[in-house]
Design a protein around this motif. Sequence first.
Motif, PDB file in Angstrom:
ATOM      1  N   SER A  59       4.507  -1.432   2.703  1.00 10.82           N
ATOM      2  CA  SER A  59       5.632  -0.571   2.345  1.00 10.82           C
ATOM      3  C   SER A  59       5.977   0.353   3.501  1.00 10.82           C
ATOM      4  O   SER A  59       5.080   0.855   4.181  1.00 10.82           O
ATOM      5  N   TRP A  65       8.017  -2.034  -1.923  1.00 12.80           N
ATOM      6  CA  TRP A  65       6.867  -2.851  -1.534  1.00 12.80           C
ATOM      7  C   TRP A  65       7.249  -4.297  -1.330  1.00 12.80           C
ATOM      8  O   TRP A  65       8.167  -4.811  -1.959  1.00 12.80           O
ATOM      9  N   THR A 471      10.101  -7.445  -5.195  1.00 10.22           N
ATOM     10  CA  THR A 471       8.858  -7.527  -4.435  1.00 10.22           C
ATOM     11  C   THR A 471       8.395  -8.950  -4.211  1.00 10.22           C
ATOM     12  O   THR A 471       7.783  -9.275  -3.200  1.00 10.22           O
TER      13      THR A 471
END
Length: 474
Positions: A59, A65, A471
């Motif tokens: 991140s 992330w 993500t």
Amino acid sequence: MNEKSVDTRWRMAYHLMPPTGWLNDPNGLCQFKGTYHVFHQYSPEWPTGRERGWGHFTSPDLVHWEHHGMAIHQDIPEDASGAYSGGALVERDAEGHDALLRLYYTGNVKEPGDYDYIHAGRQANEIEVTSEDGYTLSPKRVLLRNADYPDFLSCHVRDPKLWREDSAEGSYHMLLGARDLDDHGRLLLFDSHDGEKWTYRSCPTSMEPFGYMWECPDRVVLDGREYAGFSPQGLPDEEWRWQNESNCGYIELPEGVRLLDVDRLDQREFVEWDRGFDFYAPQTFVDESGRTILFGWMAVPDVDYESAPEGLSWIHCLTVPRELSRARDGRILQRPVAEVASLRKDTYGLDARGTTTLPRHRADVELAGITGDVRLTLDDALELVCEDGAAYLRFLDGAVGAGRTERRVRIDGVASLRALVDESAVEVYLNGGREVFSTRWFPRRDDLGVTLACDCASARAWTMRDVMANTYTR
Ligand code: FRU
């Protein structure tokens, strides 16, 4: 990146969790060349496959992330039964710039045969891999094997934590968790001049017996004071403490005392990190801004409650990153890092004597200036009650708790409360993080009912953005 279809029900919007499969301890936490790295114990083929290695999140800011899948596989004889937990060490060059990321973990090996795997049949190998960019890893180097540990230890030795600190024996130090032959938990320390060749230093334990094995040791320094953190297994359940199957906490060392020089830890000073149903094996690191940040695993091993009800294809998550600070009495305060508030979307004023409904289970609830007792009830299913010198986290609906019942702590009144609700994860911070309760829950409704009964100066909530949605589609 991960093409597999993922369950959408109960998936978190801002807590780290695997796309599919099993996640446990946070590993290798660091900020390297500006990027935050959160590795984690990962079994991608759970519930069928047995592989256990390190998964990898990165991140730029602790809230957005990327998941990179498996970073460390079990692929040499020395980690044949799993690449277990461990830590990171960032090496800087002469100008102070990050140059090399060193990751240390335990290669677990269960030898085939008829063993108890405590006194025989298990290898614990401490292994190093390095990286110049944080992603591409060097070949593995085995640094320590069973023969390097004191002979009064069992085969249970694992979870290296590394740090640099000047000492005559070298400026590199490795802290491991261990179980000795008398079934006492211990810390195990090694020193090194280069991070590769290690010599035995010490093996501190508690003054009185305190669990049979200490997992995931950590060393925390706040305001110049040192703390030893660890996850002791085998503490008896008591009404007001150690209520989980396995527990974890820290001991503040006396002023001026370094962990390097300790041979006995005063277990009476042990403070539990978290009072909820789901918290274990936390790890800390110091980021580039100097903050000490903790992530915990939001689960506990070997419990009789459920964390993947109704056949979910994934199990477990991490807590949000928590910034640590030291209160005047030595207690460690834990607060969600400031970045978490950047996920707040719409604001709601809460009815302090009634119910406010939020559109879904993604909320940051904040009560300030509380006087007297508090009762916060979510969906009529989970309540947090502070009354008569104690705080209780209690499930009112068995299906939502999936086997969880009640957890409690003695507390001298509550002035502030913050609850992070994220689909099937809830973290409740009392009094600026002096006490924290973490739990999983499995709400049945689409919207979130927040019912309050308290007197307070302000009661607000925010809906939270979904930052995990992208993500897994890198
Ligand atoms: C703690 C732990 C560690 C070990 C890892 C294996 O949850 O048991 O001691 O390294 O999990 O996944």
